[in-house]
Scaffold this motif. Structure first.
Motif, PDB file in Angstrom:
ATOM      1  N   TRP A 357       0.394  -1.466  -0.125  1.00  0.00           N
ATOM      2  CA  TRP A 357      -0.392   0.008   0.254  1.00  0.00           C
ATOM      3  C   TRP A 357       0.901   1.786   0.158  1.00  0.00           C
ATOM      4  O   TRP A 357       0.449   2.476   0.190  1.00  0.00           O
ATOM      5  CB  TRP A 357      -0.863   0.229   0.795  1.00  0.00           C
ATOM      6  CG  TRP A 357      -0.518  -0.704   2.329  1.00  0.00           C
ATOM      7  CD1 TRP A 357      -0.384  -1.238   3.113  1.00  0.00           C
ATOM      8  CD2 TRP A 357       0.072   1.096   3.423  1.00  0.00           C
ATOM      9  NE1 TRP A 357      -0.110  -1.444   4.529  1.00  0.00           N
ATOM     10  CE2 TRP A 357       1.156  -0.004   4.522  1.00  0.00           C
ATOM     11  CE3 TRP A 357       0.395   2.121   3.477  1.00  0.00           C
ATOM     12  CZ2 TRP A 357       1.240   0.939   5.696  1.00  0.00           C
ATOM     13  CZ3 TRP A 357       0.741   2.217   4.147  1.00  0.00           C
ATOM     14  CH2 TRP A 357       1.732   2.102   5.638  1.00  0.00           C
ATOM     15  N   GLN A 358       1.965   1.064  -0.015  1.00  0.00           N
ATOM     16  CA  GLN A 358       2.723   1.910   0.261  1.00  0.00           C
ATOM     17  C   GLN A 358       4.057   1.846  -1.335  1.00  0.00           C
ATOM     18  O   GLN A 358       5.075   1.090  -0.818  1.00  0.00           O
ATOM     19  CB  GLN A 358       3.775   2.864   0.979  1.00  0.00           C
ATOM     20  CG  GLN A 358       4.978   3.966   0.638  1.00  0.00           C
ATOM     21  CD  GLN A 358       4.858   5.075   1.935  1.00  0.00           C
ATOM     22  OE1 GLN A 358       4.208   4.482   3.290  1.00  0.00           O
ATOM     23  NE2 GLN A 358       5.596   6.067   1.795  1.00  0.00           N
ATOM     24  N   ASP A 359       4.683   2.559  -2.212  1.00  0.00           N
ATOM     25  CA  ASP A 359       5.366   2.389  -3.488  1.00  0.00           C
ATOM     26  C   ASP A 359       5.786   3.769  -3.478  1.00  0.00           C
ATOM     27  O   ASP A 359       5.444   4.223  -4.204  1.00  0.00           O
ATOM     28  CB  ASP A 359       4.897   1.309  -4.007  1.00  0.00           C
ATOM     29  CG  ASP A 359       6.352   1.085  -5.471  1.00  0.00           C
ATOM     30  OD1 ASP A 359       7.429   1.395  -5.135  1.00  0.00           O
ATOM     31  OD2 ASP A 359       5.945   0.323  -5.738  1.00  0.00           O
ATOM     32  N   GLU A 360       7.280   4.004  -2.827  1.00  0.00           N
ATOM     33  CA  GLU A 360       7.484   5.490  -3.059  1.00  0.00           C
ATOM     34  C   GLU A 360       9.290   5.416  -4.084  1.00  0.00           C
ATOM     35  O   GLU A 360       9.404   4.067  -3.695  1.00  0.00           O
ATOM     36  CB  GLU A 360       7.821   6.344  -1.984  1.00  0.00           C
ATOM     37  CG  GLU A 360       6.982   6.774  -0.962  1.00  0.00           C
ATOM     38  CD  GLU A 360       5.852   6.843  -1.648  1.00  0.00           C
ATOM     39  OE1 GLU A 360       6.175   7.784  -2.350  1.00  0.00           O
ATOM     40  OE2 GLU A 360       4.767   6.479  -1.267  1.00  0.00           O
ATOM     41  N   SER A 361       8.758   5.682  -5.497  1.00  0.00           N
ATOM     42  CA  SER A 361      10.332   5.838  -5.674  1.00  0.00           C
ATOM     43  C   SER A 361      10.789   6.829  -6.348  1.00  0.00           C
ATOM     44  O   SER A 361       9.781   8.301  -7.020  1.00  0.00           O
ATOM     45  CB  SER A 361      10.368   5.360  -7.247  1.00  0.00           C
ATOM     46  OG  SER A 361      11.479   4.800  -8.126  1.00  0.00           O
ATOM     47  N   TRP A 362      12.011   8.183  -6.404  1.00  0.00           N
ATOM     48  CA  TRP A 362      12.781   8.552  -6.744  1.00  0.00           C
ATOM     49  C   TRP A 362      14.105   7.966  -7.115  1.00  0.00           C
ATOM     50  O   TRP A 362      14.916   7.893  -6.904  1.00  0.00           O
ATOM     51  CB  TRP A 362      13.386   9.352  -5.218  1.00  0.00           C
ATOM     52  CG  TRP A 362      11.888   9.713  -4.501  1.00  0.00           C
ATOM     53  CD1 TRP A 362      10.875  10.882  -4.793  1.00  0.00           C
ATOM     54  CD2 TRP A 362      11.463   9.593  -3.186  1.00  0.00           C
ATOM     55  NE1 TRP A 362       9.538  10.785  -3.326  1.00  0.00           N
ATOM     56  CE2 TRP A 362      10.364   9.775  -2.515  1.00  0.00           C
ATOM     57  CE3 TRP A 362      12.250   8.549  -2.640  1.00  0.00           C
ATOM     58  CZ2 TRP A 362      10.005   8.989  -1.547  1.00  0.00           C
ATOM     59  CZ3 TRP A 362      11.791   8.245  -1.049  1.00  0.00           C
ATOM     60  CH2 TRP A 362      10.886   8.194  -0.200  1.00  0.00           C
ATOM     61  N   ILE A 363      13.857   8.920  -8.601  1.00  0.00           N
ATOM     62  CA  ILE A 363      15.518   8.721  -9.223  1.00  0.00           C
ATOM     63  C   ILE A 363      16.328  10.598  -9.108  1.00  0.00           C
ATOM     64  O   ILE A 363      15.722  11.816  -8.844  1.00  0.00           O
ATOM     65  CB  ILE A 363      14.902   8.406 -10.796  1.00  0.00           C
ATOM     66  CG1 ILE A 363      14.354   9.542 -11.425  1.00  0.00           C
ATOM     67  CG2 ILE A 363      14.456   7.530 -10.655  1.00  0.00           C
ATOM     68  CD1 ILE A 363      13.673   9.558 -12.777  1.00  0.00           C
ATOM     69  N   GLY A 364      17.375  10.072  -9.702  1.00  0.00           N
ATOM     70  CA  GLY A 364      18.478  11.920 -10.165  1.00  0.00           C
ATOM     71  C   GLY A 364      18.198  12.644  -8.647  1.00  0.00           C
ATOM     72  O   GLY A 364      17.833  13.493  -8.497  1.00  0.00           O
TER      73      GLY A 364
END
Length: 519
Positions: A357-364
């Motif tokens: 129920w939580q899926d966070e993704s950050w790039i750069g």
């Protein structure tokens, strides 16, 4: 009877050793505020990686307190409130100025007549105060009252219009004085030279009045940092967030204390909640996590009876329950090597009962430099009421952390009233069980099941680091406090020789699921 409740969460975070931040998320409006508790003298322009705005603690993020009573006659104006404290004493304050600043009140209150009514409107007694000190603010101590009693004040005011004495009348409902409680969230382990996050969730549990307070971080009996003048709305909770960098290994005793502004009956009571952090001297890759789903039910009981010689009598009982449920998920850890910025990617997931129920993704991900020269990143996850950070240490390695807060508050009331008229023989009986409404704040409360599974993946030029915290949960329950019935017997002219017995009591119970783990 149902009342909107608003929960506060950590919204923005600044990685500063010895700097505390308080932030609140308005559950209904979605407004974010991030007042800095105590900022360093030199603040980089890009201090907040997530770009949040700073708001002074002097600004109330929201105020759902019971409104102040007001009255006016000619040029004179009065503002008043009647707060029932835990000691059973109602403190009635009236001022020609503002209750938010009673020290600056024009004119003089020289005389006051106070009429006290029970919740059904029956007159209990009348008190006259003559030859008062002449201050523009006066406080009176009244006994034998209950929540929803009413107090009518008729005051003589001089000095507003020099040519006259104004007689001003106001009527104030008796409300519960604010009561604050603090829960602490600390990582069980830390490393020398690596910042750790310490969280204090401060809640107001009576639901009628908000309160100003001071939030303090103490380590090994020494005051480390202070968030002064915080505001906690009625029936609400806010988060004091501190960062602290250990300078020596071993077990460190950490405590978050909250001292009130002296309002109501709290009289600067200090409420403390503490824990132990085991600080190591080496640089390792590992994690520690804590999860808690906690409900605190506060029940207050009012019962009274009165009788008259003609045979008339009444029995009344009202039980009001405020159930405050909060969920906190915290994970923190260290990476044996420093992160290489910019990070190619960061992914954070949470799943329970086989459902993610939580899926966070950050790039750069680009770092900023804090006041001590560390390279740090932070990401605010407002819809989850959460925050993630990663910071390189000055002595090598990296520290990361995640905090999530969610909660709701439920109010309801049940009781009965039975009145018998001795002259007519008529009897009036009724019962009630008011409906309740819940309001969520921060992230939504989730069904956590028997365990919570998290995963962090950090990818940079040196490779990937994967950590998978799993926290099993066990149930708990218990009584936190119980107040025995406190009864007051009064007589009044309206009872024609009879008397009234009023009793108040209460209890606070907790229950829920919690767990912690490390790896």
């Amino acid at each position: 009877m149902s009342k909107q409740a608003q929960r506060g969460i950590l919204s923005r975070f600044t990685l500063l050793s010895g700097a505390a931040l308080l932030a609140s998320l308005a559950a209904c409006s979605g407004d974010l505020s991030s007042p800095a508790a105590r900022a360093p003298e030199a603040r980089p322009a890009n201090l907040l990686a997530s770009g949040g705005r700073l708001v002074s603690n002097a600004v109330k993020y929201h105020d759902s307190s019971a409104p102040h009573a007001t009255g006016r006659s000619g040029s004179a104006r009065l503002e008043g409130e009647a707060e029932l404290g835990a000691d059973g004493v109602t403190r009635l304050t009236i001022t020609t100025g503002s209750l938010d600043d009673p020290g600056h009140a024009p004119g003089q209150i020289v005389k006051a007549q106070i009429k006290v009514f029970d919740p059904d409107g029956e007159l209990l007694y009348v008190v006259n105060y003559n030859k008062l000190s002449g201050s523009g603010t006066q406080t009176f101590l009244l006994r034998g009252l209950s929540r929803q009693s009413r107090v009518q004040v008729q005051a003589n005011v001089r000095g507003i219009d020099r040519s006259r004495t104004d007689v001003v009348t106001l009527t104030a409902g008796v409300v519960l004085a604010p009561a604050l409680h603090v829960d602490i969230e600390t990582p069980p382990t830390g490393q020398v030279g690596q910042p750790v996050v310490i969280i204090g969730v401060v809640s107001e549990t009576n639901g009628d009045q908000g309160s100003r307070a001071t939030c303090e971080l103490w380590v090994n009996g020494q005051l480390v940092d202070t968030a002064a003048g915080i505001w906690v709305d009625a029936g609400d909770a806010v988060t004091c967030a501190f960062t602290w960098t250990p300078d020596r290994p071993g077990d460190q005793q950490v405590e978050v204390r909250v001292s009130t502004d002296g309002g109501g009956s709290m009289d600067h009571t200090i409420i403390g909640s503490g824990g132990t952090i085991s600080v190591g001297s080496g640089l390792t890759t590992g994690w520690a996590a804590q999860v808690e789903d906690r409900s605190v039910a506060t029940a207050s009981v009012l019962e009274y009876t009165w009788w008259k010689p003609d045979g008339s009598h009444k029995e009344y009982s009202d039980t009001r329950t405020n159930t405050e449920r909060s969920q906190t998920i915290a994970a923190q850890g260290t990476i044996s090597r420093a992160a290489v910025f910019p990070l190619a990617g960061v992914q954070w997931t949470i799943e329970t009962n086989g459902s993610r129920w939580q899926d966070e993704s950050w790039i750069g991900v680009v770092a900023t430099t804090d006041a001590q020269g560390r390279q740090c990143v932070s990401r605010d996850i407002a819809e989850q009421g959460a925050l993630f950070f990663l910071c390189n240490g000055l002595q090598g390695g990296a520290t990361w952390g995640y905090q999530r807060f969610a909660g709701n508050v439920t109010y309801h009331s049940q009781g009965y009233s039975n009145q018998f008229d001795g002259l007519t023989g008529q009897q009036s009986v009724y019962t009630w069980n008011d409906g309740y409404t819940t309001y969520a704040g921060g992230g939504q409360v989730k069904d956590l099941g028997s365990q919570v599974r998290m995963q962090l993946t950090v990818t940079d030029a040196a490779g990937s680091v994967v950590l998978t915290p799993v926290v099993p949960l066990t149930s708990f329950s218990g009584n936190l406090s119980a107040t025995a019935p406190d009864c007051v017997v009064t007589t009044s002219y309206e009872l024609a020789g009879g008397s009234q017995t009023m009793c108040t009591s209460g209890r606070v119970d907790e229950s829920g699921w919690r767990g912690s783990a490390g790896g």
